[in-house]
Design a protein around this motif. Structure first.
Motif, mmCIF file in Angstrom:
data_model
loop_
_atom_site.group_PDB
_atom_site.id
_atom_site.type_symbol
_atom_site.label_atom_id
_atom_site.label_comp_id
_atom_site.label_asym_id
_atom_site.label_seq_id
_atom_site.Cartn_x
_atom_site.Cartn_y
_atom_site.Cartn_z
ATOM 1 N N VAL A 57 -6.758 4.020 -13.507
ATOM 2 C CA VAL A 57 -7.432 5.002 -14.356
ATOM 3 C C VAL A 57 -7.821 4.382 -15.686
ATOM 4 N N ARG A 58 -6.969 3.512 -16.218
ATOM 5 C CA ARG A 58 -7.320 2.832 -17.476
ATOM 6 C C ARG A 58 -8.595 2.018 -17.305
ATOM 7 N N ALA A 59 -8.728 1.349 -16.155
ATOM 8 C CA ALA A 59 -9.943 0.574 -15.905
ATOM 9 C C ALA A 59 -11.152 1.493 -15.738
ATOM 10 N N LEU A 60 -10.963 2.626 -15.049
ATOM 11 C CA LEU A 60 -12.071 3.562 -14.849
ATOM 12 C C LEU A 60 -12.554 4.147 -16.164
ATOM 13 N N ARG A 61 -11.613 4.535 -17.004
ATOM 14 C CA ARG A 61 -12.003 5.175 -18.266
ATOM 15 C C ARG A 61 -12.582 4.162 -19.255
ATOM 16 N N ALA A 62 -12.055 2.944 -19.262
ATOM 17 C CA ALA A 62 -12.554 1.935 -20.187
ATOM 18 C C ALA A 62 -13.847 1.299 -19.700
ATOM 19 N N GLY A 63 -14.078 1.366 -18.393
ATOM 20 C CA GLY A 63 -15.263 0.745 -17.846
ATOM 21 C C GLY A 63 -15.193 -0.765 -17.824
ATOM 22 N N GLU A 64 -13.994 -1.329 -17.859
ATOM 23 C CA GLU A 64 -13.819 -2.777 -17.833
ATOM 24 C C GLU A 64 -12.508 -3.110 -17.135
ATOM 25 N N ALA A 65 -12.350 -4.398 -16.783
ATOM 26 C CA ALA A 65 -11.158 -4.823 -16.050
ATOM 27 C C ALA A 65 -9.912 -4.675 -16.914
ATOM 28 N N VAL A 66 -8.808 -4.273 -16.280
ATOM 29 C CA VAL A 66 -7.509 -4.133 -16.945
ATOM 30 C C VAL A 66 -6.529 -5.054 -16.245
ATOM 31 N N ALA A 92 0.837 -1.202 0.000
ATOM 32 C CA ALA A 92 0.000 0.000 0.000
ATOM 33 C C ALA A 92 0.871 1.252 0.000
ATOM 34 N N ALA A 93 0.655 2.117 -0.982
ATOM 35 C CA ALA A 93 1.378 3.392 -1.052
ATOM 36 C C ALA A 93 0.586 4.535 -0.431
ATOM 37 N N VAL A 94 -0.646 4.267 0.000
ATOM 38 C CA VAL A 94 -1.477 5.292 0.628
ATOM 39 C C VAL A 94 -2.173 4.660 1.830
ATOM 40 N N GLU A 95 -2.318 5.429 2.888
ATOM 41 C CA GLU A 95 -2.932 4.920 4.101
ATOM 42 C C GLU A 95 -4.454 4.892 3.959
ATOM 43 N N LEU A 96 -5.092 4.112 4.827
ATOM 44 C CA LEU A 96 -6.552 4.081 4.838
ATOM 45 C C LEU A 96 -7.108 5.470 5.119
ATOM 46 N N GLY A 97 -8.081 5.872 4.330
ATOM 47 C CA GLY A 97 -8.658 7.203 4.467
ATOM 48 C C GLY A 97 -7.895 8.274 3.714
ATOM 49 N N GLY A 98 -6.708 7.933 3.194
ATOM 50 C CA GLY A 98 -5.910 8.906 2.458
ATOM 51 C C GLY A 98 -6.358 9.021 1.004
ATOM 52 N N THR A 99 -5.926 10.087 0.370
ATOM 53 C CA THR A 99 -6.272 10.354 -1.033
ATOM 54 C C THR A 99 -5.025 10.271 -1.889
ATOM 55 N N ASP A 100 -5.143 9.605 -3.026
ATOM 56 C CA ASP A 100 -4.026 9.467 -3.958
ATOM 57 C C ASP A 100 -4.479 9.951 -5.332
ATOM 58 N N PHE A 101 -3.510 10.452 -6.101
ATOM 59 C CA PHE A 101 -3.786 10.956 -7.455
ATOM 60 C C PHE A 101 -3.123 10.010 -8.450
ATOM 61 N N HIS A 102 -3.915 9.478 -9.365
ATOM 62 C CA HIS A 102 -3.449 8.433 -10.274
ATOM 63 C C HIS A 102 -3.372 8.975 -11.700
ATOM 64 N N PRO A 103 -2.244 8.735 -12.385
ATOM 65 C CA PRO A 103 -2.063 9.240 -13.749
ATOM 66 C C PRO A 103 -2.859 8.411 -14.758
ATOM 67 N N PRO A 104 -3.022 8.904 -15.972
ATOM 68 C CA PRO A 104 -3.847 8.211 -16.972
ATOM 69 C C PRO A 104 -3.326 6.825 -17.336
ATOM 70 N N TYR A 105 -1.989 6.597 -17.263
ATOM 71 C CA TYR A 105 -1.435 5.313 -17.673
ATOM 72 C C TYR A 105 -1.497 4.258 -16.569
ATOM 73 N N SER A 106 -1.955 4.616 -15.374
ATOM 74 C CA SER A 106 -2.041 3.635 -14.290
ATOM 75 C C SER A 106 -3.170 2.648 -14.586
ATOM 76 N N PRO A 107 -3.033 1.401 -14.141
ATOM 77 C CA PRO A 107 -4.112 0.425 -14.374
ATOM 78 C C PRO A 107 -5.453 0.879 -13.808
#
Length: 686
Positions: A217-226, A200-215
C-alpha cells in the motif's frame, strides 16, 4: 620496501600460497575479505578460514593445477565473501612463483571483485529478456505470470503480482482518493524458489486486504518503489499482522527461509495505478538500490503490457456482451423442428466476430433457419451483425421466400456501406462491408426445405438412416456485392432428418481446408447417436482446436412432420352463399379434433376470411386448418393484394372484420404465394 607497501596496500585481494596450498602472505584487503588476520591464516592450508557454506573447491583445484603445471590460470567464481553475506563475482588471476632453481615454490593470487560489472551485465540481460518475454499475449494473468517468472530466481526468491479487481474486469482502476483504509487486491500470479510457494499468504485468484503500513500500500500510495529490509517496523508489523502470513512466516523461518528484504513496485501505466508487484528475498543478500531501479524498469514495461491486456479485455468484453445481447437467448417451441445451437467467440487478438444464427417461427407452422457471418471482428462487426439479424427477422416476418429475402438483405448491406458522398463504410468504419448468410425455410406439412445462400457454406443433411449429404445449394454472391440474383433450392426431407447449418469458422478451424472440415462434420454426425445438445458438443470437440481462430456458430435442427390427421384442406367456389358451408366444415373438423372450445372464434375467423376472399380476392380459393400446438386457420386466393386493418366509423356498416380477427386471435398476417396470397390467423389452445 616500496614493493612491500604496494603489496599490503593494494585495493584488491592478494595472497601467496606455497606448493601445498598453505597461506604464506596476505595483504590487508585479503584479510578484510577473509575476516581474520594474517597471523591466524599464515601456515594454514586453504580453504582454512572459509565458511563451510562457501564453495571453494574450484579455487582449491586451480591452486593445485598452477603449482603442478607451472602455468598461470584464470578463475571466475560467484560466492559471498567469508566476511560478508552478499554474493560477489570474483575474477581471480593465479600465477606461479619460481625460485632460483626455476622450480615452482609458491603460487600468487590476485582476486578482483567484479560484482558491479557482473550485476550490470545481469540487469542488461534481464531487460533484454523482458523485451522478448513480456507482453507476448493480451491475457492479464499470463502477462503477470511472465513478469514473476522473469525475476525469480534471477534476483528474487519470491515474486507476486496483485491487481485491483476493476482492472481484472477491464475497467478503469479507481484513483487513490477512492481507496479504503484496507486496500483490496487480487492475486494474479506468484512464483517461489521453494516448492509449494511457502511465502504466499493468499492463493492464486484470491483477494487480500492490505493495511496502510504494508509495503504494497505504501508503494501504491507513493507511486514509487518501496524497499523494506529486515528490522523495518512497518515490514515486521505487516508480516506478523495477518494470521495466514504469520503462519507462513514461522514455517519459513523453521526451514531457514526468513524474509531479509521486500521490494514493492507499483504497476503504473498511462497515469493509472493498476496494481503492485512484490519481490521477496530470503537469501542473506538483501535488495539494494540497483535492484530497485531494475525492478522499476521491469514493472514499467509490465504495467504497459497489463494495461494493454486490460484495454483488450474491456473491448472484448464489450463486444462479446453486445454480441450475446443481439443473439437469441431462447426459442419458442417449434412445430417444425427440434433445435440445438452453439455460439463460440474466438479468443484471438482480433476479438469477437460477426457470426450469428436464428430460428424464426413463420406462419403455417413453418420455421426459418438462419446462419450468417459478417467480415471483420470487434464491436463494429457485432453491431453490423445485430442490424442484419434484425433485418432478417423483419423480412422473414413478411414471409418472403429465401431468395427474395437475401435480395432485400443485399440491398440493405449496400445502403449500409455507402454514405451520401459515395464513400464505402465497412464493419471497421472503412472499406467495404461483407457478409455471408444462409436462409432456409422448412414446412412440416409438405416436409420441404427451401434454401438460399449468399456466399455461405451449404448445410449438411443427416437422414434417419444415417446417410449424410451436403445440400446442393447455389452459392450466390456475398451480401453487399449487389446486382446479382439469388437462387433457391427446394428438397423434400424424411421426418427426423437433421439439418446442420454452420459458419466457416467450424469447418476451417483445424487446417483451413473447408472440404476436409465438412467431411469431418459428416463423420461426427454419423457416428453420434446422442441428443441434439450432445451432438453439438461432439461436433465442437471434434472440429475445433483449443484456441479457435474464428467465431463459430452451429445450428442442428431435427425435422418434424404434421401428418394428414392434423391438416384439413377444402377448395371453395367463389360464391358468398357458401360461406355458411365453410363454417360448417370447420366446426365439424374442430369437433373431430376435440376442440369445441375454439368453435366460436374459429367460426368468426373462417366467416370473415372466406367472405373477404370471395368478395375482394380471386379464384382459386382454399381453406386450410392446421392442428398442432396452436390452431391455424388459413384462407388463400388468387389475388396478391394484401388486406389491411382500418378503424370503422360509428355509422359504417362494414370494415370491422379483420379488427375482430386481430383482437380474438393470438396473431394474424398475410404471406404472398406464387399464385396470390394467404391470410392466416393463429389461436392458442388451452
Amino acid at each position: 620496501m616500496l614493493v612491500e607497501q604496494a603489496f599490503r596496500q593494494s585495493t584488491f585481494s592478494m595472497s601467496i600460497f606455497d606448493a601445498d596450498q598453505r597461506y604464506l602472505r596476505l595483504n590487508e584487503e585479503a584479510c578484510r575479505v577473509m575476516g581474520v588476520g594474517e597471523d591466524v591464516l599464515r601456515g594454514q592450508v586453504f580453504p582454512y578460514g572459509v565458511p563451510s557454506d562457501v564453495d571453494q573447491q574450484g579455487m582449491r583445484q586451480a591452486l593445485r593445477d598452477v603449482a603442478e603445471t607451472g602455468e598461470p590460470a584464470h578463475y571466475e567464481s560467484f560466492t559471498r565473501a567469508p566476511s560478508g553475506v552478499r554474493e560477489h563475482a570474483w575474477n581471480v588471476k593465479l600465477w606461479p612463483i619460481r625460485g632460483d632453481t626455476g622450480d615452482v615454490c609458491a603460487v600468487g593470487m590476485a582476486a578482483f571483485d567484479s560484482s558491479e560489472q557482473h550485476w550490470a551485465r545481469q540487469r542488461l540481460a534481464v531487460l533484454d529478456e523482458a523485451a522478448v518475454r513480456l507482453g507476448r499475449s493480451l491475457d492479464l494473468t499470463r502477462t503477470a505470470q511472465e513478469l514473476v517468472d522473469l525475476v525469480v530466481p534471477r534476483f528474487a526468491d519470491f515474486a507476486s503480482v496483485d491487481l485491483f479487481q476493476t482492472v481484472m474486469e477491464g475497467d478503469e482502476p479507481a484513483s487513490a482518493d477512492g481507496w479504503a483504509d484496507l486496500v483490496s487486491l487480487r492475486r494474479v500470479a506468484h512464483v517461489s524458489l521453494e516448492p509449494g510457494t511457502p511465502e504466499a499468504a493468499v492463493e492464486l485468484g484470491g483477494t487480500d486486504f492490505h493495511p496502510p503500513y504494508s509495503p504494497l500500500v505504501r508503494a501504491l500510495r507513493a507511486g514509487e518503489a518501496v524497499l523494506s529490509a529486515k528490522g523495518d517496523p512497518g515490514l515486521e508489523r505487516w508480516l506478523q499482522g495477518d494470521a495466514a502470513r504469520a503462519v507462513r512466516l514461522r514455517e519459513g523461518r523453521t526451514r531457514g527461509l526468513g524474509v531479509t528484504s521486500v521490494l514493492a513496485v507499483p504497476l503504473i501505466a498511462r497515469g493509472a495505478t493498476l496494481g503492485v508487484a512484490t519481490l521477496l528475498r530470503t537469501r542473506p543478500d538483501p535488495f539494494n538500490q540497483d535492484d530497485s531501479a531494475l525492478a522499476r524498469e521491469l514493472a514499467g514495461r509490465a504495467a504497459l503490457c497489463v494495461d494493454n491486456a486490460r484495454r483488450y479485455t474491456r473491448e472484448r468484453t464489450t463486444a462479446l456482451t453486445l454480441q450475446r445481447s443481439l443473439l437469441p437467448r431462447g426459442f419458442v417451441r417449434q412445430s417444425a423442428v427440434d433445435a440445438a445451437c452453439r455460439y463460440l467467440p474466438t479468443d484471438v487478438r482480433a476479438g469477437v466476430g460477426g457470426d450469428w444464427f436464428d430460428i424464426i417461427p413463420l406462419s403455417g407452422a413453418r420455421v426459418g433457419l438462419v446462419v450468417g457471418d459478417v467480415v471483420g471482428h470487434g464491436i463494429q462487426a457485432s453491431a453490423t451483425m445485430g442490424r442484419l439479424r434484425m433485418a432478417v427477422q423483419t423480412l422473414a416476418d413478411v414471409d418472403l421466400p429465401p431468395d427474395e429475402l437475401l435480395a432485400h438483405l443485399d440491398d440493405l448491406v449496400l445502403r449500409m456501406t455507402t454514405t451520401d458522398d459515395g464513400m464505402g463504410l465497412g464493419a471497421d468504419g472503412a472499406g467495404e462491408t461483407g457478409a455471408t448468410c444462409l436462409y432456409a425455410v422448412y414446412d412440416p406439412v409438405s416436409r420441404r426445405l427451401t434454401t438460399a445462400s449468399a456466399g455461405h457454406p451449404p448445410p449438411v443433411i443427416l437422414e434417419p438412416g444415417g446417410t449424410t449429404r451436403v445440400l446442393d445449394v447455389s452459392a450466390g454472391p456475398v451480401l453487399g456485392v449487389g446486382g446479382l440474383p439469388f437462387e433457391a433450392t427446394e428438397v423434400e426431407l424424411p421426418e427426423g432428418s437433421i439439418v446442420a447449418l454452420f459458419t466457416d469458422g467450424l469447418v476451417e478451424a483445424a487446417d483451413r481446408d473447408p472440404d476436409a472440415g465438412i467431411a469431418r462434420l459428416r463423420e461426427v454426425l454419423t457416428c453420434s447417436d446422442a441428443s441434439l445438445e450432445n451432438r453439438c458438443d461432439a461436433v465442437l470437440t471434434a472440429l475445433l482446436p483449443k484456441h479457435p481462430r474464428d467465431d463459430v456458430a452451429l445450428v442442428l435442427a431435427r425435422t418434424r412432420a404434421l401428418h394428414a390427421g392434423q391438416v384439413r384442406v377444402w377448395d371453395l367456389p367463389g360464391d358468398v352463399e357458401l360461406v355458411a358451408e365453410a363454417r360448417r366444415l370447420a366446426l365439424a373438423q374442430l369437433e373431430e379434433w376435440g376442440l369445441e372450445e375454439a368453435a366460436f372464434v374459429t367460426e368468426l375467423v373462417v366467416s370473415e376470411l372466406v367472405t373477404n376472399a370471395i368478395r375482394y380476392g380471386a379464384a382459386p380459393i382454399q381453406l386450410r386448418l392446421i392442428h398442432d400446438r396452436t390452431l391455424i386457420c388459413e384462407v388463400s386466393d388468387g389475388n396478391s393484394t394484401s388486406p389491411h386493418l382500418r378503424r370503422a366509423r360509428m355509422l359504417d356498416e362494414g370494415g370491422r372484420g379483420l379488427l375482430l380477427v386481430a383482437q380474438l386471435t393470438n396473431s394474424w398476417g398475410t404471406r404472398h404465394t406464387a399464385t396470390g396470397k394467404t391470410i392466416w390467423a393463429e389461436q392458442e389452445l388451452s
